[in-house]
Design an enzyme around this catalytic site. Structure first.
Site, short mmCIF file in Angstrom:
data_model
loop_
_atom_site.label_atom_id
_atom_site.label_comp_id
_atom_site.label_asym_id
_atom_site.label_seq_id
_atom_site.Cartn_x
_atom_site.Cartn_y
_atom_site.Cartn_z
N GLY A 122 -7.96 13.96 5.59
CA GLY A 122 -6.56 14.36 5.64
C GLY A 122 -5.80 13.78 4.46
N CYS A 123 -4.65 14.35 4.18
CA CYS A 123 -3.88 13.89 3.02
C CYS A 123 -3.33 12.49 3.22
CB CYS A 123 -2.76 14.88 2.71
SG CYS A 123 -1.70 15.29 4.11
N TYR A 124 -2.67 12.23 4.35
CA TYR A 124 -2.17 10.88 4.60
C TYR A 124 -3.30 9.85 4.66
CZ TYR A 124 2.40 12.92 6.01
OH TYR A 124 3.59 13.57 6.05
N PRO A 125 -4.38 10.12 5.41
CA PRO A 125 -5.47 9.14 5.45
C PRO A 125 -6.09 8.87 4.09
CG PRO A 125 -5.66 10.64 7.31
CD PRO A 125 -4.59 11.19 6.40
N THR A 126 -6.12 9.86 3.20
CA THR A 126 -6.68 9.63 1.87
C THR A 126 -5.97 8.46 1.19
OG1 THR A 126 -7.38 11.92 1.56
CG2 THR A 126 -7.00 10.63 -0.44
#
Length: 313
Positions: A122-126
């Site tokens: 995911g974008c935030y987890p990246t």
């Protein structure tokens, strides 16, 4: 003559699918598509899957699970099942799936190369995992530490409804959401950052199309041993020194979230107030680049054993 591997994007008309299709032009692959009028036809999709070396799923979670079931039935019927790269949330913490963040550890690229099934991050987890995992691995950030993560993203990550709302006149300039504190990315962050204590994650959306900043504030006197901001930066630099996509940059007094819009890179920084023993870790990226389609292209290249045609923007 060596035949180029075949890639089928199930859900290629969506935001992530379109981004992946565009970026696939930089790889030596062939794109297999179905007639637009049959994109939701299970028979047409199954035929495309069976004819491909790799299937990229750009679908909602439940639809991704159904698509994986279709591929399982191909294998059960004696067919050659393609490799799978899933861009949904469905399999990011699932057993048997490899997490598609090549920079996670030194051996993660090899794990992705050998995997049959990879989950795109995911974008935030990246951003959150990129900042926290090296410090947890180094024993600096305790795995059970109370961690707060704040993030702001461009509105294109919120799907069609949010995009339409933001692009109407009078769309909200800033939107704080996920205030039930049960965002679907929390389990992913916790697992891949190796946190034993559930982090507090507060996402938000700004009135700009693309871009993202993820920030993690830390009290240096709560870490496992005495360190400075320079020490933290050194650990991050050591982890990402060989990456073409992730760089550790000088701290800046002001960061704009959309500075990497259109790029597949990510920038990490350590901002320090040495007098009060405070730091803020930041990750800046494009939510549709390194946070979605750009990451997918990294994973596709590894899974198919091909080289990207150009350096990341």
């Amino acid at each position: 003559m060596i035949q180029e591997p075949i890639v089928f994007i199930d859900g290629e008309a969506g935001t992530t699918g379109l981004g992946i299709r565009e970026r696939l032009m930089s790889l030596p692959v062939r794109i297999h598509s179905v007639d637009p009028t049959r994109r939701k036809d299970p028979e047409a999709r199954a035929e495309a899957m069976a004819a491909s070396d790799l299937v990229v799923l750009c679908l909602p979670d439940e639809a991704s699970r159904e698509a994986v079931g279709m591929i399982d039935r191909i294998a059960a019927g004696g067919g050659r099942a393609p490799k799978i790269l899933d861009a949904s949330t469905a399999f990011r913490t699932a057993p048997g799936w490899v997490y598609g963040f090549p920079e996670l550890t030194a051996d993660q690229p090899e794990a992705i190369m050998q995997a049959e099934r990879v989950s795109n991050p995911g974008c935030y987890p990246t951003g959150a995992v990129a900042l926290l995992r090296p410090l947890v691995d180094a024993g600096i950030v305790p795995a059970d530490m109370a961690i707060s993560i704040n993030a702001v993203s461009g509105y294109t990550g919120g799907g069609r409804t949010m995009i339409e709302a933001q692009e109407r006149d009078g769309g909200p300039p800033f939107l704080l959401y996920g205030l039930n504190l049960s965002h679907k990315h929390v389990p992913e962050i916790r697992e891949h950052a190796r946190l034993t204590r559930r982090p507090l994650f507060v996402p938000s959306v700004g009135h700009f199309p693309r871009g993202m900043i993820v920030s993690v504030p830390l009290h240096l006197d709560q870490l496992s041993r005495r360190v400075t901001g320079a020490d933290l930066r050194g650990i991050l630099e050591e982890r990402y020194v060989a990456s073409a996509f992730v760089s550790v940059c000088e701290a800046e007094p002001v960061l704009t979230a959309d500075a990497l819009a259109g790029s597949d890179r990510m920038e990490l920084r350590v901002h320090e107030d040495a007098h009060h023993h405070h730091v803020v870790l930041t990750a800046r990226l494009d939510n549709l680049g390194k946070g979605a389609s750009g990451a997918a292209i990294q994973n596709i290249a590894l899974m198919l054993g091909v080289s990207p045609g150009k350096a990341p923007l």
